[in-house]
Write an enzyme that holds these catalytic residues in place. Structure first.
Site, PDB file in Angstrom:
ATOM      1  N   ASP A 133      -8.061   6.778  -7.834  1.00 26.57           N
ATOM      2  CA  ASP A 133      -8.098   6.646  -9.292  1.00 26.57           C
ATOM      3  C   ASP A 133      -9.329   5.898  -9.781  1.00 26.57           C
ATOM      4  O   ASP A 133      -9.807   6.142 -10.885  1.00 26.57           O
ATOM      5  CB  ASP A 133      -6.801   6.037  -9.850  1.00 26.57           C
TER       6      ASP A 133
HETATM    7  C1  LAN Z   1      -4.951  -3.066  -5.676  1.00 25.53           C
HETATM    8  C2  LAN Z   1      -5.684  -3.204  -6.930  1.00 25.53           C
HETATM    9  C3  LAN Z   1      -6.047  -1.944  -7.615  1.00 25.53           C
HETATM   10  C4  LAN Z   1      -5.047  -0.836  -7.357  1.00 25.53           C
HETATM   11  C5  LAN Z   1      -5.155   0.340  -8.362  1.00 25.53           C
HETATM   12  C6  LAN Z   1      -6.544   0.931  -8.457  1.00 25.53           C
HETATM   13  C7  LAN Z   1      -4.788  -0.163  -9.756  1.00 25.53           C
HETATM   14  C8  LAN Z   1      -4.135   1.381  -7.967  1.00 25.53           C
HETATM   15  O1  LAN Z   1      -4.078   2.400  -8.917  1.00 25.53           O
HETATM   16  C9  LAN Z   1      -4.363   1.837  -6.548  1.00 25.53           C
HETATM   17  C10 LAN Z   1      -4.185   0.656  -5.571  1.00 25.53           C
HETATM   18  C11 LAN Z   1      -5.116  -0.525  -5.861  1.00 25.53           C
HETATM   19  C12 LAN Z   1      -6.498  -0.187  -5.359  1.00 25.53           C
HETATM   20  C13 LAN Z   1      -4.679  -1.799  -5.141  1.00 25.53           C
HETATM   21  C14 LAN Z   1      -4.045  -1.730  -3.802  1.00 25.53           C
HETATM   22  C15 LAN Z   1      -3.466  -3.025  -3.232  1.00 25.53           C
HETATM   23  C16 LAN Z   1      -4.279  -4.258  -3.590  1.00 25.53           C
HETATM   24  C17 LAN Z   1      -5.669  -4.119  -3.015  1.00 25.53           C
HETATM   25  C18 LAN Z   1      -4.344  -4.314  -5.119  1.00 25.53           C
HETATM   26  C19 LAN Z   1      -3.004  -4.421  -5.808  1.00 25.53           C
HETATM   27  C20 LAN Z   1      -5.004  -5.653  -5.342  1.00 25.53           C
HETATM   28  C21 LAN Z   1      -4.434  -6.567  -4.226  1.00 25.53           C
HETATM   29  C22 LAN Z   1      -3.716  -5.649  -3.219  1.00 25.53           C
HETATM   30  C23 LAN Z   1      -3.896  -6.142  -1.768  1.00 25.53           C
HETATM   31  C24 LAN Z   1      -3.029  -5.338  -0.843  1.00 25.53           C
HETATM   32  C25 LAN Z   1      -3.555  -7.629  -1.710  1.00 25.53           C
HETATM   33  C26 LAN Z   1      -3.522  -8.212  -0.346  1.00 25.53           C
HETATM   34  C27 LAN Z   1      -2.153  -8.243   0.138  1.00 25.53           C
HETATM   35  C28 LAN Z   1      -1.697  -7.554   1.176  1.00 25.53           C
HETATM   36  C29 LAN Z   1      -0.274  -7.207   1.217  1.00 25.53           C
HETATM   37  C30 LAN Z   1      -2.569  -7.106   2.276  1.00 25.53           C
END
Ligand code: LAN
Length: 729
Positions: free
Chosen positions: A458
């Site tokens: 996205d």
């Molecule tokens: C994110 C942030 C952005 C998010 C969007 C783009 C909004 C979504 O549409 C796709 C998934 C994604 C890229 C995403 C995946 C998981 C993340 C990276 C996070 C929520 C920000 C933090 C999270 C990450 C996994 C945090 C670390 C924790 C663990 C459990 C490893």
């Protein structure tokens, strides 16, 4: 052992240190990378004055103008951007805190401790300030995220952090937190990742952990269990964890560690029966219990762990593979790594494997700064190295819909955005990308910065839409060539799942039953990728924006892919007309996307049962005051949970959704728009309300920029549909 001399652990102060002088902090940005600097000398202060955005982020007063009282939606949108544009950084993006999770700082600070790396003083005291501010007021503990109830995971780990950073066990905040921890039963029942960090710190025994076998990395990718088939975040966390676990690496217990062992538990440390702790998880923490099959496999693996390391050749081989994968991840991301959890873990591995004098170690230390954010409550660790691309492309699209882009005064700002989008687009596939199980990335956009460089479906689509919206403006240079737009489309076309939907970073690679082996206890749906209505919609609308300017390129494929994506959206609508959101709170967020999908192919309230039901669901949740407000409980429980107060961000999501669907009645929308306008301050600003985002169902994360981008967007769309008429006096 280095740690014996670890500077701040020796401070042991019953008094709270004095915090930093906020007028000395500066945010530096470079190709999106955000680092905060604490200036020491007056000379530096003179040469590098504090900017408006520095002050805004630090929560210190700054001059802002009272703007003419807005009466129409576009006047309000304009005021919003008047304020917001002042926060655009010089490289063209919008920065912001990306905190929320309370389990990130511990990994980092524990690694500072183990590796004997001094924490810079300004960082030390500001992390203390942050954690003290974020302790739950009633019981002094911490949850898994800033709004969550106190858990063992949050409380034990952040307790350890504060002790490392120099607070004494009899500091009032420590006494209170320890009481809460003990009331929860002490640290024995900490969830798996907590068990890991405490063991890595010699405050827990490795026998108390379920095995984390690096051998999985030796499996061929054909087999579902091969980590290459898991969700990328999960495999990237278990990769370095496996290395540390397999070698049982931890420091010699120091006096400080021996003290912590006494403080964290309700019984004497030496008396704890560690083997019975493997499946002991506190009730306050448990989100997803183990399955029977998981417990069985863990039991079996425990026997495997009895093979002496020296005789276990498979393990040796697996550790070599692991090191190679870690090396690739570090190099490919310029030592940022995909996220904050594996960032700290990889750094720890590098310490043990290459040593403190290595280039790898130094590079890691350098890039820790990219994750640290100074906010009004002190210093936190961000959930990624920022949300740069994501926030910037949204405001571009919002300005486009609110017709702000045409305004001559905003041209320089729009050009800056475009320059940033250009800079941020990923120009390459990482070397040997198949070997490290990476998806293609040439042409994609990441969530944060080009250096981090991970394709996200996205983000690629939103980057593409933002670019197209700006490049079609008169007088705007075409900084991103047609060929590069096609590269983006090429990436998107590789990302569709068999169910027609789109996932986050990659296609779904593993079977759904892998979730039975989810070891994390505190997160749901983390083992594989899944299709999401949000990601699917972004791709669908991204492709259609592209089609509008280049109708011939891969036309047939784009149409086929879009058709299937749409079927996915329809299929995932629930009985009650709603869609469940995974990346922000929650049903309003998903509705904005899903109804956008339907609208993109001409399905609206009047002619589509799906769109009509989607609207009706939203309308049924509108609050008395005309707004919408959902709490994070929606994400945890899967059922819409009303917030006690309307939230501008949820309200904006709902407005955008209903307008896209051509909801035929104006009054509910007018009232919602009025609510957004009434919440706006005289300087154009909207104030922070409740937390906006989520991941893995159970952890919340802040998107402070949403209160600007989606409000401005909603105001703009309302004016387009219902006219820019006076809404209030
Ligand atoms: C994110 C942030 C952005 C998010 C969007 C783009 C909004 C979504 O549409 C796709 C998934 C994604 C890229 C995403 C995946 C998981 C993340 C990276 C996070 C929520 C920000 C933090 C999270 C990450 C996994 C945090 C670390 C924790 C663990 C459990 C490893």
């Amino acid at each position: 052992v280095q740690s014996e001399k670890f500077p701040s652990a020796l401070i042991n102060s019953v008094e709270t240190p004095s915090f930093t002088d906020l007028s000395r902090w500066r945010l530096k940005v470079e190709h999106g990378a955000q680092t905060w600097h604490y200036l020491q000398s007056d000379e530096e202060l003179k040469q590098w004055p504090q900017t408006r955005w520095d002050k805004y982020f630090l929560g210190v007063p700054f001059d802002s103008q009272k703007l003419p009282h807005p009466k129409t939606p576009l006047e309000s949108a304009r005021n919003g951007f008047e304020f917001y544009k002042e926060l655009q950084t010089e490289d063209g993006h919008w920065a912001g805190e990306y905190g929320g999770p309370m389990f990130l700082i511990p990994g980092l600070i524990i690694t500072y401790y183990i590796t004997g790396t001094p924490v810079p003083e300004s960082m030390r005291v500001e992390i203390i300030r942050y954690l003290l501010n974020r302790a739950n007021k009633d019981d002094g503990g911490w949850g898994i995220h800033i709004e969550g109830i106190s858990t063992v995971f949050g409380t034990a780990l952040n307790y350890v952090v504060l002790r490392i950073l120099g607070l004494a066990a009899d500091h009032p905040a420590m006494i209170k937190a320890r009481a809460k921890l003990h009331q929860l039963g002490g640290a024995t029942a900490i969830p798996a990742w907590g068990k890991f960090w405490l063991s890595a710190m010699s405050c827990y025994e490795w026998e108390g952990l379920n095995p984390v076998p690096p051998e999985l990395w030796a499996l061929p990718q054909m087999l579902p269990l091969c980590p290459g088939n898991w969700w990328v975040h999960t495999r990237m966390v278990y990769l370095p964890m496996g290395y540390i676990y397999a070698r049982r690496l931890n420091p010699e217990p120091t006096d400080f560690i021996l003290q912590l062992r006494e403080e964290l538990y309700t019984e004497p440390y030496d008396g704890i029966h560690w083997d019975s702790q493997r499946n002991n998880i506190s009730e306050a923490d448990l989100f997803l219990p183990h399955t029977k099959i998981m417990d069985f496999l863990n039991g079996a693996l425990t026997y495997y762990e009895m093979i002496p390391a020296k005789m276990n050749y498979l393990r040796q081989y697996a550790l070599d593979l692991t090191i190679e994968q870690i090396r690739m991840e570090d190099e490919n991301t310029f030592f940022l790594d995909i996220g904050p959890v594996n960032k700290a873990l990889n750094w720890l591995v590098v310490f043990y494997h290459y040593g403190k004098d290595s280039r790898e170690f130094r590079e890691h230390v350098k890039r820790n700064a990219d994750f640290m954010w100074m906010g009004p409550e002190g210093m936190m660790m961000n959930g990624t190295n920022g949300s740069q691309l994501w926030d910037t492309t949204f405001i571009a699209q919002a300005c486009s819909e609110a017709r702000l882009v045409e305004h001559p005064a905003y041209q320089p700002s729009m050009l800056k955005i475009l320059e940033f989008l250009e800079d941020c687009q990923i120009k390459r596939n990482v070397p040997d990308y198949k070997k490290c199980y990476r998806h293609v990335s040439k042409g994609a956009w990441p969530f944060s910065t080009r250096d981090q460089g991970y394709t996200v479906s996205d983000c690629t689509a939103e980057g593409l839409k933002g670019t197209i919206a700006l490049q079609k403006l008169k007088g705007m240079p075409k900084l991103i060539s047609q060929e590069r737009l096609r590269d983006a489309v090429d990436v998107l076309l590789t990302m569709q799942n068999a169910d027609g939907g789109f996932a986050s970073y990659e296609c779904i690679r593993g079977p759904k039953w892998l979730e039975w082996l989810n070891p994390a206890e505190v997160f749901g749906d983390i083992m594989t990728e899944y299709s999401y209505p949000e990601c699917t919609t972004a791709v669908l609308t991204g492709l259609s924006a592209f089609k509008a300017i280049h109708p011939d390129y891969r036309r047939a494929e784009i149409e086929r892919v879009s058709g299937r994506a749409l079927q996915y959206i329809k299929r995932t609508q629930r009985e009650d007309g709603s869609w469940f959101g995974s990346w922000a709170i929650c049903f309003t967020y998903a509705a904005m996307f899903s109804l956008g999908s339907l609208a993109s192919i001409g399905e609206y309230y009047e002619n589509s049962d799906h769109a009509r039901r989607g609207c009706e669901f939203l309308i049924s949740k509108q609050k008395e005051d005309g707004g919408w407000g959902e709490t994070y409980k929606s994400c945890e429980t899967g059922v819409y949970v009303q917030h006690e107060k309307s939230q501008v961000v949820n309200t904006a999501f709902a407005i955008l959704a209903l307008l896209d669907a051509k909801y035929p009645h104006q009054e509910p929308l007018r009232r919602a728009v009025k609510l957004i306008m009434d919440r706006q301050q005289e300087n154009g600003e909207w104030l922070q309300e409740s937390i906006e985002g989520v991941f893995n169902k159970n952890c919340m994360i802040s998107y402070p920029n949403y209160k600007f981008s989606f409000t401005i967007w909603a105001l703009g769309r309302y004016a387009t549909v219902w006219g820019d008429k006076q809404i209030r006096n």
